[in-house]
Scaffold this motif. Sequence first.
Motif, mmCIF file in Angstrom:
data_model
loop_
_atom_site.group_PDB
_atom_site.id
_atom_site.type_symbol
_atom_site.label_atom_id
_atom_site.label_comp_id
_atom_site.label_asym_id
_atom_site.label_seq_id
_atom_site.Cartn_x
_atom_site.Cartn_y
_atom_site.Cartn_z
ATOM 1 N N ASP A 85 35.086 35.642 50.644
ATOM 2 C CA ASP A 85 35.764 36.921 50.402
ATOM 3 C C ASP A 85 37.281 36.770 50.454
ATOM 4 N N THR A 86 37.746 35.589 50.838
ATOM 5 C CA THR A 86 39.183 35.324 50.936
ATOM 6 C C THR A 86 39.423 33.934 50.356
ATOM 7 N N LEU A 87 40.492 33.809 49.588
ATOM 8 C CA LEU A 87 40.792 32.551 48.915
ATOM 9 C C LEU A 87 42.222 32.131 49.204
ATOM 10 N N ILE A 88 42.405 30.874 49.591
ATOM 11 C CA ILE A 88 43.740 30.297 49.739
ATOM 12 C C ILE A 88 43.973 29.381 48.547
ATOM 13 N N LEU A 89 45.030 29.652 47.801
ATOM 14 C CA LEU A 89 45.448 28.790 46.693
ATOM 15 C C LEU A 89 46.735 28.116 47.130
ATOM 16 N N ARG A 90 46.674 26.821 47.335
ATOM 17 C CA ARG A 90 47.855 26.094 47.808
ATOM 18 C C ARG A 90 48.507 25.380 46.643
ATOM 19 N N VAL A 91 49.783 25.620 46.462
ATOM 20 C CA VAL A 91 50.532 24.983 45.380
ATOM 21 C C VAL A 91 51.846 24.461 45.918
ATOM 22 N N ARG A 92 52.423 23.513 45.226
ATOM 23 C CA ARG A 92 53.691 22.924 45.639
ATOM 24 C C ARG A 92 54.712 23.154 44.534
ATOM 25 N N PHE A 101 47.735 32.508 38.003
ATOM 26 C CA PHE A 101 46.902 33.418 38.795
ATOM 27 C C PHE A 101 46.775 34.777 38.123
ATOM 28 N N PHE A 102 47.915 35.377 37.798
ATOM 29 C CA PHE A 102 47.875 36.741 37.286
ATOM 30 C C PHE A 102 47.176 36.845 35.939
ATOM 31 N N PHE A 103 47.307 35.837 35.098
ATOM 32 C CA PHE A 103 46.724 35.960 33.769
ATOM 33 C C PHE A 103 45.402 35.220 33.618
ATOM 34 N N GLY A 104 45.264 34.064 34.244
ATOM 35 C CA GLY A 104 44.071 33.264 34.041
ATOM 36 C C GLY A 104 43.015 33.412 35.112
ATOM 37 N N LEU A 105 43.425 33.630 36.355
ATOM 38 C CA LEU A 105 42.468 33.629 37.457
ATOM 39 C C LEU A 105 42.149 35.004 38.004
ATOM 40 N N ARG A 106 43.083 35.902 37.909
ATOM 41 C CA ARG A 106 42.939 37.183 38.601
ATOM 42 C C ARG A 106 41.660 37.914 38.233
ATOM 43 N N ILE A 108 38.953 36.792 37.114
ATOM 44 C CA ILE A 108 37.774 36.057 37.568
ATOM 45 C C ILE A 108 37.644 36.166 39.086
ATOM 46 N N CYS A 109 38.729 35.907 39.794
ATOM 47 C CA CYS A 109 38.704 35.905 41.268
ATOM 48 C C CYS A 109 38.261 37.233 41.840
ATOM 49 N N PHE A 110 38.849 38.302 41.374
ATOM 50 C CA PHE A 110 38.618 39.572 42.042
ATOM 51 C C PHE A 110 37.301 40.229 41.666
ATOM 52 N N ARG A 111 36.466 39.498 40.965
ATOM 53 C CA ARG A 111 35.090 39.960 40.807
ATOM 54 C C ARG A 111 34.304 39.709 42.090
ATOM 55 N N PHE A 112 34.790 38.749 42.920
ATOM 56 C CA PHE A 112 34.001 38.408 44.105
ATOM 57 C C PHE A 112 34.806 38.199 45.376
ATOM 58 N N ILE A 113 36.150 38.259 45.327
ATOM 59 C CA ILE A 113 36.911 38.140 46.571
ATOM 60 C C ILE A 113 37.766 39.373 46.797
ATOM 61 N N ARG A 114 38.147 39.575 48.041
ATOM 62 C CA ARG A 114 38.994 40.705 48.407
ATOM 63 C C ARG A 114 40.464 40.348 48.399
ATOM 64 N N LEU A 115 40.775 39.125 48.833
ATOM 65 C CA LEU A 115 42.166 38.769 49.068
ATOM 66 C C LEU A 115 42.411 37.334 48.632
ATOM 67 N N CYS A 116 43.520 37.126 47.946
ATOM 68 C CA CYS A 116 43.960 35.781 47.599
ATOM 69 C C CYS A 116 45.303 35.540 48.266
ATOM 70 N N ILE A 117 45.443 34.392 48.900
ATOM 71 C CA ILE A 117 46.681 34.024 49.576
ATOM 72 C C ILE A 117 47.257 32.820 48.845
ATOM 73 N N LEU A 118 48.417 33.000 48.226
ATOM 74 C CA LEU A 118 49.097 31.873 47.595
ATOM 75 C C LEU A 118 50.015 31.261 48.634
ATOM 76 N N VAL A 119 49.823 30.002 48.935
ATOM 77 C CA VAL A 119 50.680 29.282 49.867
ATOM 78 C C VAL A 119 51.525 28.351 49.013
ATOM 79 N N ILE A 120 52.810 28.650 48.908
ATOM 80 C CA ILE A 120 53.702 27.916 48.024
ATOM 81 C C ILE A 120 54.606 27.033 48.873
ATOM 82 N N LEU A 121 54.432 25.739 48.750
ATOM 83 C CA LEU A 121 55.191 24.773 49.538
ATOM 84 C C LEU A 121 56.350 24.242 48.718
#
Length: 141
Positions: A85-92, A101-106, A108-121
Amino acid sequence: GVIEAGARVAAQETRNKRVGIIGTVGTVGSGIHASYLKELDPEITVIGKACPLFVPLVEEGWYHDPVTEEVARRYLKELQEQEIDTLILRVRCYFGFFGLFFFGLRSICFRFIRLCILVILCPGDHIVHLNSDRMVSAHKK
Protein backbone atom coordinates in the motif's frame (compact mmCIF):
# COMPACT_ATOMS: atom_id res chain seq x y z
CA GLY A 1 19.60 11.27 6.25
CA VAL A 2 17.11 11.12 3.45
CA ILE A 3 16.92 7.31 3.34
CA GLU A 4 16.00 7.11 7.01
CA ALA A 5 13.44 9.89 6.59
CA GLY A 6 11.82 8.11 3.65
CA ALA A 7 11.65 4.88 5.67
CA ARG A 8 10.10 6.78 8.61
CA VAL A 9 7.35 8.19 6.38
CA ALA A 10 6.65 4.77 4.88
CA ALA A 11 6.53 3.10 8.32
CA GLN A 12 4.14 5.77 9.62
CA GLU A 13 1.87 5.76 6.58
CA THR A 14 1.49 2.09 5.66
CA ARG A 15 -1.80 0.67 6.81
CA ASN A 16 -1.23 -2.98 5.95
CA LYS A 17 2.52 -3.03 6.78
CA ARG A 18 3.45 -4.01 3.21
CA VAL A 19 5.94 -1.57 1.68
CA GLY A 20 7.42 -1.82 -1.80
CA ILE A 21 10.79 -0.43 -2.85
CA ILE A 22 11.80 0.17 -6.44
CA GLY A 23 15.08 1.46 -7.80
CA THR A 24 18.23 0.19 -9.45
CA VAL A 25 19.59 -3.32 -8.95
CA GLY A 26 22.18 -1.90 -6.52
CA THR A 27 19.65 0.10 -4.52
CA VAL A 28 17.20 -2.74 -4.07
CA GLY A 29 19.97 -5.30 -3.56
CA SER A 30 21.62 -3.23 -0.83
CA GLY A 31 18.66 -3.77 1.48
CA ILE A 32 19.26 -0.41 3.17
CA HIS A 33 15.62 0.72 3.01
CA ALA A 34 14.42 -2.65 4.27
CA SER A 35 16.86 -2.48 7.18
CA TYR A 36 15.60 0.93 8.28
CA LEU A 37 11.98 -0.11 7.89
CA LYS A 38 12.53 -3.27 9.96
CA GLU A 39 14.26 -1.24 12.68
CA LEU A 40 11.26 1.07 12.84
CA ASP A 41 8.68 -1.71 12.75
CA PRO A 42 9.71 -5.39 12.65
CA GLU A 43 6.21 -6.32 11.47
CA ILE A 44 6.62 -4.51 8.14
CA THR A 45 7.04 -6.74 5.11
CA VAL A 46 9.34 -5.16 2.51
CA ILE A 47 9.10 -6.17 -1.12
CA GLY A 48 11.90 -4.89 -3.34
CA LYS A 49 11.83 -4.80 -7.12
CA ALA A 50 14.79 -3.69 -9.21
CA CYS A 51 13.69 -1.61 -12.20
CA PRO A 52 16.82 -1.05 -14.29
CA LEU A 53 14.96 0.03 -17.43
CA PHE A 54 13.56 3.16 -15.78
CA VAL A 55 16.88 5.01 -16.09
CA PRO A 56 17.15 4.74 -19.89
CA LEU A 57 13.46 5.60 -20.25
CA VAL A 58 14.05 8.80 -18.27
CA GLU A 59 17.19 9.57 -20.25
CA GLU A 60 15.17 9.22 -23.47
CA GLY A 61 12.45 11.48 -22.08
CA TRP A 62 9.83 8.80 -22.63
CA TYR A 63 7.67 9.85 -19.70
CA HIS A 64 4.25 9.37 -21.26
CA ASP A 65 4.89 6.64 -23.77
CA PRO A 66 3.32 3.20 -24.32
CA VAL A 67 6.74 1.57 -23.88
CA THR A 68 7.20 3.21 -20.47
CA GLU A 69 3.71 2.24 -19.39
CA GLU A 70 4.27 -1.38 -20.41
CA VAL A 71 7.64 -1.56 -18.63
CA ALA A 72 6.09 -0.03 -15.51
CA ARG A 73 3.14 -2.40 -15.64
CA ARG A 74 5.50 -5.39 -15.82
CA TYR A 75 7.73 -4.18 -13.00
CA LEU A 76 4.88 -3.18 -10.72
CA LYS A 77 2.74 -6.28 -11.29
CA GLU A 78 4.72 -8.23 -8.68
CA LEU A 79 4.29 -5.45 -6.12
CA GLN A 80 0.59 -5.29 -6.85
CA GLU A 81 0.30 -9.05 -6.34
CA GLN A 82 2.08 -8.63 -2.98
CA GLU A 83 -0.61 -6.08 -1.99
CA ILE A 84 1.70 -3.24 -0.99
CA ASP A 85 0.00 0.00 0.00
CA THR A 86 3.09 2.22 0.17
CA LEU A 87 5.89 2.50 -2.37
CA ILE A 88 9.38 3.98 -2.04
CA LEU A 89 10.95 5.02 -5.34
CA ARG A 90 14.61 5.80 -4.80
CA VAL A 91 16.41 7.83 -7.44
CA ARG A 92 19.73 9.62 -7.62
CA CYS A 93 19.70 13.12 -9.10
CA TYR A 94 17.24 12.30 -11.88
CA PHE A 95 14.58 14.92 -11.56
CA GLY A 96 13.25 13.41 -14.78
CA PHE A 97 11.81 10.74 -12.53
CA PHE A 98 9.14 13.25 -11.57
CA GLY A 99 8.08 13.20 -15.21
CA LEU A 100 8.32 9.42 -15.36
CA PHE A 101 6.25 9.09 -12.22
CA PHE A 102 3.58 11.62 -13.07
CA PHE A 103 3.09 10.52 -16.66
CA GLY A 104 4.20 6.90 -16.87
CA LEU A 105 3.73 5.39 -13.43
CA ARG A 106 1.09 7.38 -11.63
CA SER A 107 -1.97 5.88 -13.28
CA ILE A 108 -0.57 2.38 -12.79
CA CYS A 109 0.66 2.84 -9.20
CA PHE A 110 -2.41 4.41 -7.73
CA ARG A 111 -4.63 1.59 -8.82
CA PHE A 112 -3.23 -0.36 -5.87
CA ILE A 113 -1.18 1.88 -3.54
CA ARG A 114 -2.09 4.77 -1.27
CA LEU A 115 1.20 6.61 -1.04
CA CYS A 116 4.37 6.91 -3.09
CA ILE A 117 7.52 8.33 -1.52
CA LEU A 118 10.18 9.61 -3.92
CA VAL A 119 13.56 9.61 -2.21
CA ILE A 120 15.85 11.78 -4.32
CA LEU A 121 19.53 11.50 -3.46
CA CYS A 122 21.63 14.39 -4.71
CA PRO A 123 23.02 17.64 -3.37
CA GLY A 124 20.12 18.98 -1.32
CA ASP A 125 18.38 15.61 -0.85
CA HIS A 126 14.60 15.71 -1.12
CA ILE A 127 11.71 13.53 -0.06
CA VAL A 128 8.40 13.91 -1.88
CA HIS A 129 5.23 12.22 -0.63
CA LEU A 130 2.49 11.72 -3.19
CA ASN A 131 -0.95 10.25 -2.96
CA SER A 132 -3.35 9.51 -5.79
CA ASP A 133 -4.60 13.10 -6.01
CA ARG A 134 -1.71 15.40 -5.28
CA MET A 135 1.68 16.01 -3.75
CA VAL A 136 1.16 15.57 -0.02
CA SER A 137 4.41 17.21 1.02
CA ALA A 138 7.93 17.82 -0.11
CA HIS A 139 10.92 18.73 1.95
CA LYS A 140 14.66 18.92 1.86
CA LYS A 141 16.64 16.80 4.26
